[in-house]
Write a protein that holds these residues in place. Structure first.
Motif, PDB file in Angstrom:
ATOM      1  N   THR A 246      35.520  37.268  38.439  1.00 29.01           N
ATOM      2  CA  THR A 246      34.941  38.616  38.352  1.00 29.01           C
ATOM      3  C   THR A 246      35.587  39.553  39.366  1.00 29.01           C
ATOM      4  O   THR A 246      35.854  40.731  39.064  1.00 29.01           O
TER       5      THR A 246
ATOM      6  N   ALA B 125      38.178  46.821  36.530  1.00 31.75           N
ATOM      7  CA  ALA B 125      37.577  47.609  35.451  1.00 31.75           C
ATOM      8  C   ALA B 125      37.203  48.985  35.969  1.00 31.75           C
ATOM      9  O   ALA B 125      37.035  49.202  37.181  1.00 31.75           O
TER      10      ALA B 125
ATOM     11  N   ALA C 288      34.734  51.824  36.778  1.00 33.43           N
ATOM     12  CA  ALA C 288      33.315  51.794  37.141  1.00 33.43           C
ATOM     13  C   ALA C 288      32.485  52.767  36.314  1.00 33.43           C
ATOM     14  O   ALA C 288      31.360  52.456  35.908  1.00 33.43           O
ATOM     15  N   ASN C 289      33.019  53.987  36.029  1.00 34.76           N
ATOM     16  CA  ASN C 289      32.310  54.968  35.214  1.00 34.76           C
ATOM     17  C   ASN C 289      33.332  55.807  34.465  1.00 34.76           C
ATOM     18  O   ASN C 289      34.542  55.688  34.679  1.00 34.76           O
TER      19      ASN C 289
ATOM     20  N   TYR D 125      37.645  50.099  28.565  1.00 36.19           N
ATOM     21  CA  TYR D 125      36.559  49.934  27.586  1.00 36.19           C
ATOM     22  C   TYR D 125      36.749  48.619  26.839  1.00 36.19           C
ATOM     23  O   TYR D 125      37.846  48.024  26.825  1.00 36.19           O
TER      24      TYR D 125
ATOM     25  N   HIS E 187      32.195  50.523  24.744  1.00 35.62           N
ATOM     26  CA  HIS E 187      31.398  50.332  25.957  1.00 35.62           C
ATOM     27  C   HIS E 187      32.325  50.231  27.175  1.00 35.62           C
ATOM     28  O   HIS E 187      33.469  49.782  27.069  1.00 35.62           O
ATOM     29  N   LEU E 188      31.765  50.627  28.297  1.00 42.66           N
ATOM     30  CA  LEU E 188      32.482  50.428  29.546  1.00 42.66           C
ATOM     31  C   LEU E 188      32.604  48.935  29.857  1.00 42.66           C
ATOM     32  O   LEU E 188      31.677  48.150  29.575  1.00 42.66           O
ATOM     33  N   ALA E 189      33.712  48.548  30.408  1.00 45.57           N
ATOM     34  CA  ALA E 189      33.928  47.128  30.709  1.00 45.57           C
ATOM     35  C   ALA E 189      33.090  46.704  31.913  1.00 45.57           C
ATOM     36  O   ALA E 189      33.115  47.354  32.964  1.00 45.57           O
ATOM     37  N   ASP E 190      32.336  45.599  31.746  1.00 40.01           N
ATOM     38  CA  ASP E 190      31.538  45.013  32.815  1.00 40.01           C
ATOM     39  C   ASP E 190      32.150  43.653  33.162  1.00 40.01           C
ATOM     40  O   ASP E 190      32.008  42.691  32.391  1.00 40.01           O
TER      41      ASP E 190
ATOM     42  N   TYR F 202      29.737  40.546  33.157  1.00 39.31           N
ATOM     43  CA  TYR F 202      29.262  40.204  31.816  1.00 39.31           C
ATOM     44  C   TYR F 202      30.364  39.538  31.002  1.00 39.31           C
ATOM     45  O   TYR F 202      30.124  38.548  30.276  1.00 39.31           O
TER      46      TYR F 202
END
Length: 505
Positions: free
Chosen positions: A260, A265, A267-268, A443, A455-458, A461
């Protein structure tokens, strides 16, 4: 001829015997060592001189030939005069000593019975007078005629080479020797690399076999990572760095934390939607560039309105590609512009410089096509700061995704978008490529709905999802005997490339 043999323990003593017997002028014929003694065969000086004298009646006993050309011509003329003298006596009157010469009588006319003899006699007398008058000139002409006669054929001489030709030959020989040496060195290096690979494979196989028996929790973590789709090189490197004294559950938590942390990625959306700019979505055919462009356009319209957005398409190859994006633009109320080359793109970007955001939908090109380089060059030379976003298909293999990244890398990618997440059986392959190539994941797309399925990349997750998808096959995908052999082939790669790309924290 009297040849004598002298023997003595030393050469000095043997020579002394020769000098006492034959004198100081003796001739040594041979000198050898036999049975520990020095044996000399010698001959007196007088006997040696007799050997050089020829026999009295042999051809070598005659006088030495003279090399004087004038003397040789004089002797030749004398021999010629001696042969011609009887003919001169017949033609000229003889003089008796003591008598006065007879007065010349008028010549009587020749008898008619001798007409044929006159021209013969005249020709003979004229030839005789010429020879007698100038014998030296006759000999000279004879020698010249002999010199002008055809001689034996002369063998042609070998052509002489100048300095430039010799230098060229030497340079050619040196170049050929260097080429042969380079080829031999290359073959030798290939054999050394092959031997090194075999040794590394065998040693790694032995090491992993012992690790599997001593630390079974590492083997369990390895199975989990391979089942999730991560590469064997990344798995080997992280397992080698795994802290000691932990069980399987703690080792898995540590592994997920490290993955992780290394998955970069966005963030926003402020970095893309609020900041704006020119963005081009690139990638192979069928990865979802047009759909992702429409999803991003919808997010921009919802944030800033349709007047702040412009859409450009360069896809003039596929049938209906322009119409597909035009339909999305009509729904969103955004004008769609079509360009064909770099000049059109430059003009379009100049006209749209007042727009907050410009999205470019490019034509899909295979990563092995030469057009990839042309497309990257067109975007970089458009006159504006075009940020390229690479679309990565989550269903593709890890090797294919690595080729795509290397082909579209160019001077640098702004980020990437993971597409078709809903169709992928495992996503560890695409996450592995993003981690190892240090890409910024913007994304993830998991459907065709616009704009809901973007979706934004997490990172947390996505890593957890990668392990959950294949958890049921982690224990049965590879046999225990196959793990050492699988990991031994990635020993060299894991120690060089992945070590620079993954941070343990």
């Amino acid at each position: 001829m009297n040849v004598k043999k002298f023997t003595a323990p030393t050469s000095r003593e043997a020579l002394r015997k020769v000098r006492e017997s034959l004198g100081p002028d003796a001739v040594i014929l041979s000198n050898r060592q036999a049975d520990g003694m020095i044996e000399i065969l010698a001959l007196a000086n007088d006997d040696a001189a007799s050997l050089t004298m020829p026999a009295p009646h042999s051809p070598m006993a005659g006088p030495a030939p003279s090399l004087d050309l004038d003397a040789a011509l004089a002797q030749r003329n004398e021999r010629l005069d001696a042969r011609l003298e009887p003919h001169f006596d017949d033609a000229a009157p003889r003089l008796v000593p003591g008598l006065a010469p007879r007065q010349a009588q008028p010549m009587q006319p020749m008898q008619a019975t001798q007409p044929a003899q006159r021209p013969i006699q005249q020709a003979s007398q004229q030839a005789t007078r010429r020879v007698v008058a100038s014998p030296s000139s006759y000999a000279t002409k004879t020698a010249a005629a002999a010199a002008a006669a055809p001689s034996a054929p002369v063998q042609p001489r070998a052509p002489q080479l100048d300095a430039d030709q010799v230098s060229a030959m030497v340079a050619s020989a040196v170049a050929s020797a260097k080429q042969n040496a380079a080829a031999e060195m290359q073959d030798m290096m290939s054999e050394i690399r092959a031997m090194r690979g075999m040794m590394q494979t065998q040693l790694a196989e032995i090491a992993w076999g012992s690790t599997q028996s001593r630390e079974p929790h590492k083997a369990a973590v390895l199975r989990e990572m391979l089942a999730a789709g991560f590469s064997a090189s990344l798995a080997r490197y992280l397992i080698d760095k795994l802290p000691a004294g932990r069980d399987t559950a703690e080792s898995m938590r540590w592994m997920k934390t490290v993955l992780t942390r290394n998955l970069s990625a966005m963030a926003n959306e402020d970095a893309l939607i609020d900041q704006g700019g020119v963005f081009a979505l690139v990638g192979p055919t069928g990865v979802g560039k047009t759909t992702s462009t429409a999803k991003l356009a919808a997010r921009c319209v919802m944030r800033h309105g349709p007047d702040k957005l412009a859409l450009i398409t360069t896809d003039a190859y596929r049938i209906g590609a322009h119409e597909q994006l035009r339909i999305y633009g009509k729904i969103l109320g955004v004008m769609v512009h079509s360009v064909k080359d770099e000049a059109d793109l430059r003009i379009a970007l100049k006209e749209l410089r007042n727009k907050h955001t410009v999205l470019i939908d490019t034509v899909g090109v295979s990563q092995r096509d030469q057009m990839v380089t042309e497309q990257v060059s067109m975007l970089q030379g458009a006159g504006s700061d075009v940020k390229r976003l690479l679309c990565l298909n989550a269903t593709a293999t890890q090797e294919t995704l690595s080729e795509v990244v290397r082909a579209y890398q160019g001077s640098g990618l702004a980020g990437c978008i993971m597409t078709k997440l809903d169709e992928a059986a495992a996503i560890g392959n695409v996450l592995d490529v993003v981690i190892r190539h240090k890409l910024n994941l913007f994304y993830v797309s998991n459907g065709q709905r616009v704009p809901e399925d973007l979706h934004l990349a997490d990172p947390a997750y996505l890593i957890d999802r990668a392990f959950k998808l294949k958890r049921d096959v982690a224990g049965t995908q590879y046999l225990d005997s196959e793990l050492p052999l699988l990991m031994s082939g990635q020993a060299g790669l894991a120690g060089h490339n992945t070590m620079r790309e993954v941070h343990l924290g």
